[in-house]
Every structure is written in C-alpha cells, then in structure tokens.
Write an enzyme that holds these catalytic residues in place. Structure first.
Site, short mmCIF file in Angstrom:
data_model
loop_
_atom_site.label_atom_id
_atom_site.label_comp_id
_atom_site.label_asym_id
_atom_site.label_seq_id
_atom_site.Cartn_x
_atom_site.Cartn_y
_atom_site.Cartn_z
N ASP A 82 0.81 -1.21 0.00
CA ASP A 82 0.00 0.00 0.00
C ASP A 82 0.85 1.26 0.00
OD1 ASP A 82 0.75 -0.77 2.65
OD2 ASP A 82 -0.71 0.63 3.48
N GLU A 174 0.24 -1.65 5.46
CA GLU A 174 1.24 -1.23 6.44
C GLU A 174 0.94 0.16 6.96
OE1 GLU A 174 5.17 0.76 7.60
OE2 GLU A 174 3.67 1.28 6.09
#
Length: 407
Positions: A82, A174
């Site tokens: 991400d 994350e």
C-alpha cells in the site's frame, strides 16, 4: 537488462497500480488495488522460478528462492503493497528529471513546482536523475521502491551467485497499522531473520522505532434547548476540547524530534449528543510509553469529575512496539547489514524511526527484522522524490547481504 534500468522499469510498472490503503475499511486488504498488485507480483515471482509462491485472500504474497548453500542463514525481505492516503490523488504518474539545483516544474498544467530553496535535501543529488511524481500525488516510493528492489534482486541472483534460501513477502495495509505484517503466516515466511526496506534516505538503518498506541475517547453529553440549557446542557464538543487542553501543547509531533515521544490528537467528530476523539500515542522508551497511556486514563478521570452528568469512556489499543525491545542477543541481521554497507562504502546512519515499519510487528512476533533505506526523501508528500543512484544503492545493499551471508 542492467539492474538500474530494471529497477526503474519495475518501479514505474508497480507505481501505475493504485494501491492506497483506507483506514475506514476493516477488511484486509482495505482496497482492491492491493489485490491487483499482489496478483501481478505473484505472477512475476512464478516467472522468475521461485518456489512456494502463494497469494492468499488477504493479498499477502510469499515465496522462496532456493539457495545452493546449506547451513547458511535463511534471509527474508519484506515490503508493503500500500501507499499512504494523505488526501492526494491515488493515481501516480512518475517522471524522471535531472536536478541541477534549480526549481523544477513537476506539473505545468497545475503550476506545481519543486522549489530548490524549500528542499535543500535535494542538493546532495545535483546533476543526478531523480524520479518525481507529477505533484498531484505521493510518488509511492514508500514502498514500491522496495518492491522493485526485492524483485530486481530475485531477478539478478543468478546461478553464479552463491546464496542461501531467500524468503520474500509482500503485505498489505502497512500504512494503517501494520495490518498485513500482523496477519502474515510466519510458516510461509520461514527465515532466520528478515529486513524491511522502507523509507529512509541513502545509508539510513533503523533498529529502533516508536512504541505506538491508538487512544479512542468517547464523550456523551446532555443535549438541551438553549432556552432551558442553564445547568442542564453538557456540550460534548467542549468536553473533548477540555480533555485535549489537559495535555502539554509542546508534547506534539510538530514540537518534538529524535527520540522524543508525543501525543497527536488527530481526529474529532462531534454533534449535540456525543463526541469521539482519537489520539496517537508514541514513545521510544517503554516505561514512558506506559506512562503516556496512564495519562490518558487520568485525564478521563478528571473529565468525569468536571462533567458529572456527562459520560467519558476510553479505549487504548497497542499498534506496534520498538524493534530494539525485541532484538535480544542475536544480532546477525544487523551485523550483516552493516558489513554490506561497509563493503559498498556507504556510511551507515543509525536513525531512530519516528514511526513504524512492518519490521516492528515482525520483531514483536519473534522474527528480528531491522530496516534499511530505499534512498527516497519526503515520504507522504507530493514532493517525495527518489534519486536513482540512491535507489540503485538500496538494491546493491540487498544483493551484498545475500552474498556476504554465505562467507
């Protein structure tokens, strides 16, 4: 294809996939783009001949490159899928520009400029090629530069390179609490130690980071019409503001640095009846961290005394912990990393990370996972940039770690 060209080509390909995470979504992953990127990486890993390639329903990708040296450490590399959602466009349009110490136009249509006097950190890369976004988004080097490094590493570890088993993992979300690393099945990532490659300029090494928690405080007031409000109305918005007012105004992210901790009150929703307040709690020192959580409880108790007809409830959830608290006596990962930097004549910069990485979650689970640089600057900003020479040094560091591990 040489490593530099492959790094850039891969980065552009991965950056084209929109993969911002979304903290409002409870599913893992929180966005469809992370599934798309995970599927692409799994296909590429299979094409590279890796074993045990798995991409699960949570978009967690794992695989192993078999080595030819038994008895050497099994090394892991992990990166996140991400990119951070900071209110900019999810679409990344990377571009390469040569920086000559002058203002750079990133986007002529929108008149977005990278100003030399506002970014002295770029001076170290004068007369070098640098990857920028078009100024409407983050660049996404956090963490697609790391994905490109790992994939290029796997591509360039040929039969002429003696190495042990190399485990790889790509995990989602994350940026919103290390969710993917916490859900990673470690039996699918069976390494002796691992490395995250996440943020940080050339040479930066992270073996300590914040302890982190999220505090959520709910205030229930008493609504009343103004004509009969005296002695009755309890305004939950004012309750929340009064709560925040109990904390030191200088004990905040914008007033602290280095290993100083902070409270970050970062979200407040309120109406006539209730208010909900969020606070990020950060500290490197474990005892100070626990004291900060106690201060939230004490502030809630004082608020209850000030507003006896209202109601205050709070919840504190630990997010991640300091990597250094989990290192123990096994420092092979750190020694190997520092040796790789010395071999490459890269000066190590041991940096206390004022944030967290997937390595914090993995270290807390018993897998020692320090972090080293991607080479990029200005993460979570439209002015994020990735000097290509530093990017290449990140790849060389990963490659050198694998080579030195067999000596």
């Amino acid at each position: 294809m040489n490593a530099r060209s492959e790094l850039v080509e891969r980065f552009f390909r991965y950056a084209a996939i929109e993969s911002q995470s979304d903290e409002r979504v409870p599913t893992l992953p929180s966005t469809a783009g992370q599934h798309e990127l995970a599927a692409l990486l799994a296909a590429e890993l299979r094409d590279l001949g890796l074993a045990n390639v798995v991409v699960d329903r949570n978009a967690i990708v794992t695989a192993m490159k078999r080595g030819d040296r038994p008895g050497v450490p099994r090394i892991g590399f992990i990166a996140h899928l991400d990119t951070a959602n900071v209110g900019l466009s999810p679409s990344v349009r990377p571009q390469i520009k040569r920086y000559v110490g002058e203002d750079l136009c990133l986007n002529r249509d929108k008149d977005i400029w990278f100003r030399a006097n506002e970014h002295p950190e770029a001076e170290a890369w004068r007369d070098q090629d640098i990857i920028f976004s078009d100024g409407t988004s983050v660049l996404g080097a956090d963490n697609k530069a790391a994905i490109a490094v790992i994939m290029t590493l796997l591509s360039h570890l040929s039969s002429s390179d003696a190495h042990g088993d190399i485990c790889v993992a790509f995990v989602p979300d994350e940026e919103i609490g290390l969710r993917g690393a916490k859900a990673l099945d470690l039996s699918r990532f069976p390494c002796d130690f691992a490395y995250t490659i996440d943020c940080c300029e050339l040479g930066e090494v992270v073996i300590e980071n914040f302890n982190a928690a999220l505090g959520e405080i709910a205030f229930t007031g008493v609504s009343a019409h103004p004509m009969s409000a005296k002695g009755v109305l309890v305004n939950p918005l004012l309750m929340a503001l009064d709560f925040v007012g109990q904390f030191d105004r200088s004990d905040t992210p914008e007033c602290t640095e280095g290993t100083e901790g902070y409270f970050w009150f970062n979200d407040l929703l309120a109406n006539d009846s209730e208010a909900r307040l969020s606070v990020m709690i950060r500290d490197f020192d474990k005892a100070h961290f626990e004291r900060r959580k106690q201060l939230i409880a004490e502030a809630a108790e004082l608020s209850k005394q000030r507003y006896p007809s209202g109601r205050i409830e709070f919840k504190i959830s630990d997010t991640y912990q300091n990597i250094s608290d989990s290192l123990g006596d096994d420092r092979r990962s750190i020694e190997l990393l520092l040796a790789a930097l010395e071999e490459l004549d890269i000066k190590p910069k041991l940096t206390p990370m004022r944030g967290g990485t997937d390595g914090a979650a993995l270290s807390a689970r018993g897998l020692t996972t320090p972090n080293f640089f991607t080479g990029a600057h200005n993460f979570h900003s439209r002015f994020e940039f990735l000097p290509i020479p530093a990017f290449e040094k990140s790849f060389q560091t990963a490659l050198m770690i694998c080579r030195l591990a067999v000596k």
